[in-house]
Design a protein around this motif. Structure first.
Motif, PDB file in Angstrom:
ATOM      1  N   CYS A 186       8.582 -17.713 -12.751  1.00 11.47           N
ATOM      2  CA  CYS A 186       9.730 -17.247 -11.994  1.00 11.47           C
ATOM      3  C   CYS A 186      10.860 -16.545 -12.556  1.00 11.47           C
ATOM      4  O   CYS A 186      11.172 -16.958 -13.831  1.00 11.47           O
ATOM      5  CB  CYS A 186      10.456 -18.917 -11.458  1.00 11.47           C
ATOM      6  SG  CYS A 186      11.938 -18.661 -11.188  1.00 11.47           S
TER       7      CYS A 186
ATOM      8  N   ILE B 234      13.584 -15.742 -11.974  1.00 10.67           N
ATOM      9  CA  ILE B 234      15.187 -16.141 -12.027  1.00 10.67           C
ATOM     10  C   ILE B 234      15.182 -17.400 -12.903  1.00 10.67           C
ATOM     11  O   ILE B 234      16.063 -17.452 -13.737  1.00 10.67           O
ATOM     12  CB  ILE B 234      15.548 -16.721 -10.790  1.00 10.67           C
ATOM     13  CG1 ILE B 234      15.744 -15.850  -9.582  1.00 10.67           C
ATOM     14  CG2 ILE B 234      16.829 -17.385 -10.694  1.00 10.67           C
ATOM     15  CD1 ILE B 234      16.328 -16.089  -8.200  1.00 10.67           C
TER      16      ILE B 234
ATOM     17  N   HIS C  45       5.682 -31.712  -7.531  1.00  7.43           N
ATOM     18  CA  HIS C  45       6.204 -30.691  -6.836  1.00  7.43           C
ATOM     19  C   HIS C  45       5.735 -31.361  -5.261  1.00  7.43           C
ATOM     20  O   HIS C  45       7.118 -31.026  -4.476  1.00  7.43           O
ATOM     21  CB  HIS C  45       5.524 -29.193  -6.968  1.00  7.43           C
ATOM     22  CG  HIS C  45       6.133 -28.320  -6.292  1.00  7.43           C
ATOM     23  ND1 HIS C  45       5.409 -27.527  -5.303  1.00  7.43           N
ATOM     24  CD2 HIS C  45       7.348 -27.680  -6.368  1.00  7.43           C
ATOM     25  CE1 HIS C  45       6.310 -26.445  -5.074  1.00  7.43           C
ATOM     26  NE2 HIS C  45       7.587 -26.583  -5.513  1.00  7.43           N
TER      27      HIS C  45
ATOM     28  N   ARG D 169      11.583 -24.430  -4.066  1.00  4.70           N
ATOM     29  CA  ARG D 169      11.257 -23.240  -4.707  1.00  4.70           C
ATOM     30  C   ARG D 169      12.172 -23.282  -6.201  1.00  4.70           C
ATOM     31  O   ARG D 169      12.987 -24.021  -6.188  1.00  4.70           O
ATOM     32  CB  ARG D 169      11.762 -21.893  -3.793  1.00  4.70           C
ATOM     33  CG  ARG D 169      10.826 -21.994  -2.449  1.00  4.70           C
ATOM     34  CD  ARG D 169      11.646 -21.071  -1.455  1.00  4.70           C
ATOM     35  NE  ARG D 169      11.239 -19.562  -2.003  1.00  4.70           N
ATOM     36  CZ  ARG D 169      11.336 -18.560  -1.309  1.00  4.70           C
ATOM     37  NH1 ARG D 169      12.118 -18.728   0.021  1.00  4.70           N
ATOM     38  NH2 ARG D 169      11.196 -17.313  -1.596  1.00  4.70           N
ATOM     39  N   THR D 170      11.662 -22.409  -6.933  1.00  6.17           N
ATOM     40  CA  THR D 170      12.337 -22.330  -8.224  1.00  6.17           C
ATOM     41  C   THR D 170      13.246 -21.303  -8.670  1.00  6.17           C
ATOM     42  O   THR D 170      13.133 -20.290  -7.922  1.00  6.17           O
ATOM     43  CB  THR D 170      11.208 -22.303  -9.261  1.00  6.17           C
ATOM     44  OG1 THR D 170      10.431 -21.261  -9.127  1.00  6.17           O
ATOM     45  CG2 THR D 170      10.114 -23.493  -9.404  1.00  6.17           C
TER      46      THR D 170
ATOM     47  N   PHE E  29       6.241 -21.860   1.012  1.00  7.60           N
ATOM     48  CA  PHE E  29       5.138 -21.964  -0.047  1.00  7.60           C
ATOM     49  C   PHE E  29       6.073 -22.184  -1.387  1.00  7.60           C
ATOM     50  O   PHE E  29       7.292 -22.214  -1.540  1.00  7.60           O
ATOM     51  CB  PHE E  29       4.568 -20.492   0.049  1.00  7.60           C
ATOM     52  CG  PHE E  29       5.530 -19.420  -0.294  1.00  7.60           C
ATOM     53  CD1 PHE E  29       6.196 -19.284  -1.415  1.00  7.60           C
ATOM     54  CD2 PHE E  29       6.118 -18.679   0.784  1.00  7.60           C
ATOM     55  CE1 PHE E  29       6.988 -18.165  -1.573  1.00  7.60           C
ATOM     56  CE2 PHE E  29       6.940 -17.727   0.694  1.00  7.60           C
ATOM     57  CZ  PHE E  29       7.711 -17.377  -0.576  1.00  7.60           C
ATOM     58  N   CYS E  30       5.402 -22.637  -2.339  1.00  7.83           N
ATOM     59  CA  CYS E  30       5.787 -22.844  -3.443  1.00  7.83           C
ATOM     60  C   CYS E  30       5.994 -21.556  -4.267  1.00  7.83           C
ATOM     61  O   CYS E  30       4.924 -20.676  -4.383  1.00  7.83           O
ATOM     62  CB  CYS E  30       4.944 -23.694  -4.342  1.00  7.83           C
ATOM     63  SG  CYS E  30       5.243 -23.636  -6.315  1.00  7.83           S
ATOM     64  N   GLY E  31       7.028 -21.192  -4.836  1.00  7.82           N
ATOM     65  CA  GLY E  31       7.181 -20.066  -5.484  1.00  7.82           C
ATOM     66  C   GLY E  31       8.592 -19.939  -5.831  1.00  7.82           C
ATOM     67  O   GLY E  31       9.479 -20.858  -5.474  1.00  7.82           O
ATOM     68  N   SER E  32       9.006 -18.851  -6.566  1.00  4.26           N
ATOM     69  CA  SER E  32      10.377 -18.656  -6.877  1.00  4.26           C
ATOM     70  C   SER E  32      11.065 -18.077  -5.938  1.00  4.26           C
ATOM     71  O   SER E  32      10.730 -17.585  -5.031  1.00  4.26           O
ATOM     72  CB  SER E  32      10.423 -17.730  -8.324  1.00  4.26           C
ATOM     73  OG  SER E  32      10.558 -16.403  -7.734  1.00  4.26           O
ATOM     74  N   SER E  33      12.405 -18.171  -5.978  1.00  7.39           N
ATOM     75  CA  SER E  33      13.379 -17.829  -4.976  1.00  7.39           C
ATOM     76  C   SER E  33      13.865 -16.536  -5.383  1.00  7.39           C
ATOM     77  O   SER E  33      14.843 -15.999  -5.018  1.00  7.39           O
ATOM     78  CB  SER E  33      14.501 -18.904  -5.062  1.00  7.39           C
ATOM     79  OG  SER E  33      15.195 -19.018  -6.319  1.00  7.39           O
TER      80      SER E  33
END
Lengths: 207, 199
Positions: A92, A94, A155, A162-163, B23-27
């Protein structure tokens, strides 16, 4: 008997007004719900932090979390009043960009004698293997404990956030854990984030 | 009454759409990511195997340069990372992960090339949103998916499977991974394979 044309028109207008009114009510209801959830209130109430994590490999991390055994542990076993969890991923951007800020948060907490035993910080790498979590740890020289959730099991339990996502957890002392803070995205500064955590958890900075 | 329910249902759908994908993921990409949902894990048949000479290609990178696979023969190991499509959940995090692993690739004397069937302009915008990448990203847009097809990773809908090929300095394919398109390959696995070529 058929109603006069004017009466039918009034009736139709009333139907249209009712329809518009109800639609507006639904809009308001759903907008309110979404804003409520957007600020984490839905998650805070719905999420159960009832998962186990593997005992940290290093003695330093075991001591930091106040764990005495090498068995899997629950969050309620951590010796603290508050646990901050960053849900992150090595992949990720960020999380990568924010890693130094989270390190600074850790150092900030550790620098305050009145807080360092009350507030603990840890990270869970969702969808990250142990290798990937270790790589992230080394890449950004992260000192606080990180754990792997390679199969997204945690999770899924925490609402597939979200990450990066930050949870603030209040440990109740009887093993129960209450989520008092839940937000996606990086924080603006470690100082302001810590102040938010203190304010929302009720922990005082002075001994 | 029926129309009231239709209105209510419309409002519900409208706001669920506004809520964004789950969905799973980064923002990192905000609400720009298109979520295709869970896809058929693999939808292609390999045309190469380990031990084969890698099919050569020349593709244009987002920097405008021509990247020719055989130009690395005798110089570097090459890892090709095929991703299905830009602006999709798993892909949008895969390359940013490799972006912080430049030292690992250098350590194992391997260069990385990202390949997608998307157009150059799409790849340019997408990788800009990642903050830029240290490795070459090339477009296999036209003839559409020709390179993906030569390796046997072109899916029936014109996207590519999520695939990794590791090619040694002689131009021979030493490792192939065509995994579930819905799952990102583990970096640890890639490092292990690069290590085999180096030591």
């Amino acid at each position: 008997m058929k109603a006069p044309k004017e009466m039918r028109s009034i009736h139709n207008n009333q139907t249209v007004s009712t329809r518009i009114g109800l639609t507006a009510l639904f809009f308001i209801f759903f907008t309110g719900s979404l804003l409520f959830c957007e600020h984490g209130f839905c998650e805070e109430n719905a999420i159960k932090m009832d998962f186990l994590l593997p005992a940290p490999i290093t003695e330093i991390h075991k001591q930091y979390l106040g764990l005495s055994s090498d068995k899997d542990f629950s969050l309620g076993q951590i010796k603290a009043q508050v646990v901050i969890i960053e849900i992150f991923s090595m992949y990720c951007p960020i999380c990568q960009r924010g890693a130094e800020g989270v390190n600074a948060l850790f150092r900030l907490i550790q620098s305050k004698p009145a807080l360092k035993d009350k507030i603990k910080l840890m990270g869970i790498g969702v969808g990250n293997s142990i290798f990937e979590v270790d790589f992230f740890r080394e890449k950004y020289s992260i000192e606080f404990p990180l754990f792997s959730d390679s199969n997204f099991l945690i999770h899924k339990k925490i609402g597939e956030v979200r990450t990066p996502h930050f949870f603030g957890l209040a440990l109740q002392g009887n093993g129960d854990v209450k989520v008092f803070y839940s937000k996606t995205g990086e924080f603006s500064s470690p100082e302001s984030f810590l102040q938010t955590i203190l304010k929302e958890s009720g922990i005082k900075e002075q001994p | 009454m029926k129309s009231i329910f239709i209105s209510a249902f419309g409002a519900l759908i409208f706001f669920l759409c506004l809520a964004g994908p789950s969905f799973c993921g980064s923002s990192a990409f905000g609400n720009k990511i298109f979520d295709p949902g869970s896809l058929k894990p693999v939808d292609s048949v390999l045309k190469v195997k380990t031990g084969d000479k890698a099919p050569d290609f020349t593709l244009t990178s987002i920097d405008g340069k021509a990247v020719k696979l055989s130009s690395f023969t005798g110089k570097k190991n090459v890892m090709l990372t095929f991703i299905p499509a830009a602006w999709t959940p798993i892909c949008s995090d895969q390359w940013p992960g490799y972006n912080i692993a430049e030292n690992l690739f250098k350590h194992y004397d391997t260069i990385l090339i990202g390949i997608s069937v998307d157009s150059l302009s799409t790849l340019f915008a997408w990788t800009r949103d990642m903050g830029g990448l240290w490795f070459d990203v090339v477009s296999d847009f036209w003839p559409h998916g020709a390179v993906s097809n030569s390796f046997g990773v072109l899916r029936s809908n014109g996207t590519a499977d999520r695939a990794i090929f590791l090619i040694d300095k002689k131009g021979i394919i030493q490792f192939i991974h065509v995994g579930d398109i819905n799952i990102r390959p583990d970096l640890g696995m890639l490092v292990q394979e690069m290590k085999k070529l180096t030591f």
